[in-house]
Scaffold this motif. Structure first.
Motif, PDB file in Angstrom:
ATOM      1  N   GLN A 101     -12.674   0.443   8.521  1.00  8.62           N
ATOM      2  CA  GLN A 101     -12.165  -0.918   9.067  1.00  8.62           C
ATOM      3  C   GLN A 101     -11.773  -0.689  10.554  1.00  8.62           C
ATOM      4  O   GLN A 101     -10.844   0.084  10.746  1.00  8.62           O
ATOM      5  CB  GLN A 101     -10.958  -1.396   8.402  1.00  8.62           C
ATOM      6  N   VAL A 126      -6.452 -10.593   5.156  1.00  5.66           N
ATOM      7  CA  VAL A 126      -5.819 -10.844   6.779  1.00  5.66           C
ATOM      8  C   VAL A 126      -5.190 -12.210   6.700  1.00  5.66           C
ATOM      9  O   VAL A 126      -6.275 -13.053   6.411  1.00  5.66           O
ATOM     10  CB  VAL A 126      -6.692 -10.276   7.882  1.00  5.66           C
ATOM     11  N   LEU A 149      -2.589  -0.405  -9.012  1.00  5.69           N
ATOM     12  CA  LEU A 149      -2.145   0.719  -9.945  1.00  5.69           C
ATOM     13  C   LEU A 149      -2.818   0.520 -11.127  1.00  5.69           C
ATOM     14  O   LEU A 149      -3.020   1.346 -12.093  1.00  5.69           O
ATOM     15  CB  LEU A 149      -0.684   1.134  -9.927  1.00  5.69           C
ATOM     16  N   ALA A 183       0.738  -1.300  -0.038  1.00  2.73           N
ATOM     17  CA  ALA A 183       0.185  -0.010  -0.166  1.00  2.73           C
ATOM     18  C   ALA A 183       0.774   1.363   0.022  1.00  2.73           C
ATOM     19  O   ALA A 183       0.179   2.278  -0.287  1.00  2.73           O
ATOM     20  CB  ALA A 183      -0.988   0.042   1.342  1.00  2.73           C
ATOM     21  N   PHE A 184       2.122   1.155   0.344  1.00  2.32           N
ATOM     22  CA  PHE A 184       2.986   2.339   0.322  1.00  2.32           C
ATOM     23  C   PHE A 184       2.747   3.154  -0.944  1.00  2.32           C
ATOM     24  O   PHE A 184       2.823   2.633  -1.981  1.00  2.32           O
ATOM     25  CB  PHE A 184       4.512   2.016   0.574  1.00  2.32           C
ATOM     26  N   ASP A 185       2.770   4.504  -1.036  1.00  2.00           N
ATOM     27  CA  ASP A 185       2.779   5.426  -2.040  1.00  2.00           C
ATOM     28  C   ASP A 185       3.976   4.963  -2.922  1.00  2.00           C
ATOM     29  O   ASP A 185       5.195   4.992  -2.382  1.00  2.00           O
ATOM     30  CB  ASP A 185       2.788   6.740  -1.444  1.00  2.00           C
ATOM     31  N   PRO A 186       3.965   4.704  -4.066  1.00  2.34           N
ATOM     32  CA  PRO A 186       4.840   4.415  -5.036  1.00  2.34           C
ATOM     33  C   PRO A 186       6.187   5.414  -4.988  1.00  2.34           C
ATOM     34  O   PRO A 186       7.151   5.240  -5.308  1.00  2.34           O
ATOM     35  CB  PRO A 186       4.128   4.257  -6.472  1.00  2.34           C
ATOM     36  N   ASN A 193      -1.625  -8.281   7.767  1.00  3.30           N
ATOM     37  CA  ASN A 193      -2.740  -7.398   7.917  1.00  3.30           C
ATOM     38  C   ASN A 193      -3.330  -7.023   6.483  1.00  3.30           C
ATOM     39  O   ASN A 193      -4.345  -6.632   6.286  1.00  3.30           O
ATOM     40  CB  ASN A 193      -2.417  -5.863   8.407  1.00  3.30           C
ATOM     41  N   PHE A 194      -2.613  -7.152   5.518  1.00  7.41           N
ATOM     42  CA  PHE A 194      -2.864  -6.475   4.156  1.00  7.41           C
ATOM     43  C   PHE A 194      -1.988  -7.319   3.080  1.00  7.41           C
ATOM     44  O   PHE A 194      -1.130  -6.902   2.459  1.00  7.41           O
ATOM     45  CB  PHE A 194      -2.479  -5.087   4.103  1.00  7.41           C
ATOM     46  N   TYR A 251      -9.421  -1.190  -7.527  1.00  5.17           N
ATOM     47  CA  TYR A 251      -9.649  -1.720  -6.313  1.00  5.17           C
ATOM     48  C   TYR A 251      -9.669  -3.353  -6.552  1.00  5.17           C
ATOM     49  O   TYR A 251     -10.504  -3.609  -7.084  1.00  5.17           O
ATOM     50  CB  TYR A 251     -11.140  -1.203  -5.683  1.00  5.17           C
ATOM     51  N   GLN A 307      -4.360   2.509   6.061  1.00  7.68           N
ATOM     52  CA  GLN A 307      -3.259   2.193   5.233  1.00  7.68           C
ATOM     53  C   GLN A 307      -2.542   3.298   4.856  1.00  7.68           C
ATOM     54  O   GLN A 307      -3.519   4.435   4.377  1.00  7.68           O
ATOM     55  CB  GLN A 307      -3.309   1.046   4.346  1.00  7.68           C
ATOM     56  N   PRO A 308      -1.521   3.323   4.540  1.00  9.53           N
ATOM     57  CA  PRO A 308      -0.797   4.261   3.666  1.00  9.53           C
ATOM     58  C   PRO A 308      -1.201   4.363   2.151  1.00  9.53           C
ATOM     59  O   PRO A 308      -2.106   3.581   1.752  1.00  9.53           O
ATOM     60  CB  PRO A 308       0.635   4.290   3.732  1.00  9.53           C
ATOM     61  N   GLY A 309      -0.858   5.377   1.280  1.00 15.97           N
ATOM     62  CA  GLY A 309      -1.230   5.385  -0.270  1.00 15.97           C
ATOM     63  C   GLY A 309      -2.326   4.620  -0.854  1.00 15.97           C
ATOM     64  O   GLY A 309      -3.424   5.002  -0.906  1.00 15.97           O
ATOM     65  N   LEU A 310      -1.993   3.599  -1.320  1.00 16.64           N
ATOM     66  CA  LEU A 310      -2.631   2.851  -2.096  1.00 16.64           C
ATOM     67  C   LEU A 310      -3.957   2.071  -1.084  1.00 16.64           C
ATOM     68  O   LEU A 310      -4.845   1.197  -1.684  1.00 16.64           O
ATOM     69  CB  LEU A 310      -2.126   1.681  -3.046  1.00 16.64           C
ATOM     70  N   GLY A 311      -3.901   2.143   0.095  1.00 17.72           N
ATOM     71  CA  GLY A 311      -5.154   1.548   0.956  1.00 17.72           C
ATOM     72  C   GLY A 311      -5.552   2.589   1.748  1.00 17.72           C
ATOM     73  O   GLY A 311      -6.350   2.431   2.606  1.00 17.72           O
ATOM     74  N   GLY A 332     -12.029  -4.515  -2.035  1.00 15.54           N
ATOM     75  CA  GLY A 332     -11.456  -3.374  -2.399  1.00 15.54           C
ATOM     76  C   GLY A 332     -10.864  -2.512  -1.625  1.00 15.54           C
ATOM     77  O   GLY A 332     -10.623  -1.427  -1.960  1.00 15.54           O
ATOM     78  N   ALA A 333      -9.970  -3.208  -0.794  1.00 16.52           N
ATOM     79  CA  ALA A 333      -9.329  -2.262   0.085  1.00 16.52           C
ATOM     80  C   ALA A 333      -7.912  -1.881  -0.338  1.00 16.52           C
ATOM     81  O   ALA A 333      -7.331  -1.198   0.124  1.00 16.52           O
ATOM     82  CB  ALA A 333      -8.799  -3.270   1.404  1.00 16.52           C
ATOM     83  N   PHE A 334      -7.654  -2.378  -1.718  1.00 19.62           N
ATOM     84  CA  PHE A 334      -6.481  -2.241  -2.131  1.00 19.62           C
ATOM     85  C   PHE A 334      -6.657  -1.451  -3.582  1.00 19.62           C
ATOM     86  O   PHE A 334      -7.116  -2.002  -4.326  1.00 19.62           O
ATOM     87  CB  PHE A 334      -5.364  -3.362  -2.457  1.00 19.62           C
ATOM     88  N   ARG A 335      -6.042  -0.291  -3.845  1.00 16.08           N
ATOM     89  CA  ARG A 335      -6.106   0.472  -5.187  1.00 16.08           C
ATOM     90  C   ARG A 335      -4.935   0.328  -5.948  1.00 16.08           C
ATOM     91  O   ARG A 335      -3.752   0.758  -5.963  1.00 16.08           O
ATOM     92  CB  ARG A 335      -6.295   1.846  -5.096  1.00 16.08           C
ATOM     93  N   LEU A 363     -10.783  -8.191   2.908  1.00 13.94           N
ATOM     94  CA  LEU A 363     -11.168  -6.785   2.841  1.00 13.94           C
ATOM     95  C   LEU A 363     -11.544  -6.409   1.429  1.00 13.94           C
ATOM     96  O   LEU A 363     -10.583  -6.215   0.677  1.00 13.94           O
ATOM     97  CB  LEU A 363      -9.872  -6.070   3.545  1.00 13.94           C
ATOM     98  N   HIS A 383      -7.838   4.789   1.106  1.00 11.16           N
ATOM     99  CA  HIS A 383      -9.372   4.976   1.022  1.00 11.16           C
ATOM    100  C   HIS A 383     -10.092   4.282   1.769  1.00 11.16           C
ATOM    101  O   HIS A 383     -11.345   4.335   1.909  1.00 11.16           O
ATOM    102  CB  HIS A 383      -9.693   4.771  -0.600  1.00 11.16           C
ATOM    103  N   VAL A 384      -9.489   3.403   2.699  1.00 11.62           N
ATOM    104  CA  VAL A 384     -10.098   2.812   3.789  1.00 11.62           C
ATOM    105  C   VAL A 384      -9.903   3.407   5.056  1.00 11.62           C
ATOM    106  O   VAL A 384      -8.737   3.632   5.452  1.00 11.62           O
ATOM    107  CB  VAL A 384      -9.907   1.309   3.948  1.00 11.62           C
ATOM    108  N   TYR A 388     -15.565  -4.325   9.561  1.00 10.30           N
ATOM    109  CA  TYR A 388     -15.468  -3.716   8.154  1.00 10.30           C
ATOM    110  C   TYR A 388     -16.775  -3.176   7.619  1.00 10.30           C
ATOM    111  O   TYR A 388     -17.891  -3.939   7.992  1.00 10.30           O
ATOM    112  CB  TYR A 388     -14.788  -4.735   7.224  1.00 10.30           C
TER     113      TYR A 388
END
Lengths: 165, 165
Positions: B115, A157, A148, A31-34, A117-118, A152, B71-75, A143-146, A141, B77-78, B159
């Motif tokens: 969440q 977990v 790129l 999930a870290f911002d690229p 967790n993710f 979504y 979560q950061p960046g790509l997560g 759609g919890a990950f966007r 979870l 939105h939750v 959630y």
């Protein structure tokens, strides 16, 4: 296999950052911002509460993982961990070696379970590896990950007990 | 009911710490070390990424909650949130008022879901309230909380979607 795993030192910061940068850049697994800056990345990965390790082959660092409590105080008996392998070294068993190493280390440190967790659902090699190492998907979870490139997608977990066998 | 919820300011730090200290002291609902120092507590609750609110009745602060990305960046939105009500004010609907307020705020801020990572299973009033507000238990984490009087008990991941109704 010739994979050696050892505790990281401050001298490994450049190598860890290089792996981190390459792994987050596609935005498909973490999930870290690229565009996360180096200092933020290293502050997260090498945070004071974490044990950090690197995996080497032929004296070259090809992966790193951290191990830390997933919660503070009354939840600190459950470990959390994160793993990264440099993209050009995938498929060599480095992730598996680090996963097995981390389970041994977590038991040695007295953790009673380990929780991720993710885990991005479309990261099939990771999901498959963690299942092989005894983790179960305990939550989806939605759609919890966007992602790129895919938009979504779900994240999981995953959990594994470290006691009673 | 006469409950007013407003953004917290630095002038509310003493009141928030007093609630925090009283809530974590029994070790039955939050993983925080019951002996967590004031500065650590406030640094966590009022972290830069969080929106923080207080609930007042008769001009007295009786509860507080924070809202932040889970979560950061790509997560990011939750949303994630944490809520505390001063023990002497339980049963007055302050938790419910903050819960409803936080869902409105989360939608306003553009979050797509909310969440909770660690709802202690024996905290039945909380589990019941979150179910009433539309949350589902998506995972049971076996023995993940070391309850100070009951020993190891489960924790839930809960959630709730905030989109499509």
């Amino acid at each position: 296999m010739g994979i050696e795993i050892r505790p990281a030192t401050t001298a490994d910061r450049d190598a860890i950052w290089e792996i981190f940068r390459e792994v987050i850049e596609p935005g498909d697994t973490y999930a870290f911002d690229p565009a996360m800056p180096r200092e933020d990345a290293l502050a997260f990965w090498m945070q004071p509460a974490a044990q950090v390790y690197v995996a080497e082959r032929d004296a070259k660092i090809l992966g790193s993982y951290f191990l830390k409590p997933n919660q503070p105080g009354l939840g600190a008996h459950v470990a959390n961990a994160g793993y990264m392998v440099t993209p050009t070294a995938r498929g060599l068993g480095i992730g598996r070696a680090m996963g097995e190493h981390s389970l041994t280390e977590a038991r040695r440190l007295g953790f009673r379970a380990m929780q991720f967790n993710f885990v991005v659902a479309t990261n099939e090699p990771a999901v498959k590896l963690w299942k092989q190492l005894g983790f179960e998907i305990v939550a989806t979870l939605p759609g919890a990950f966007r992602h790129l490139s895919r938009g979504y997608v779900d994240a999981y977990v995953m959990y594994r007990s470290l006691v009673d066998g």
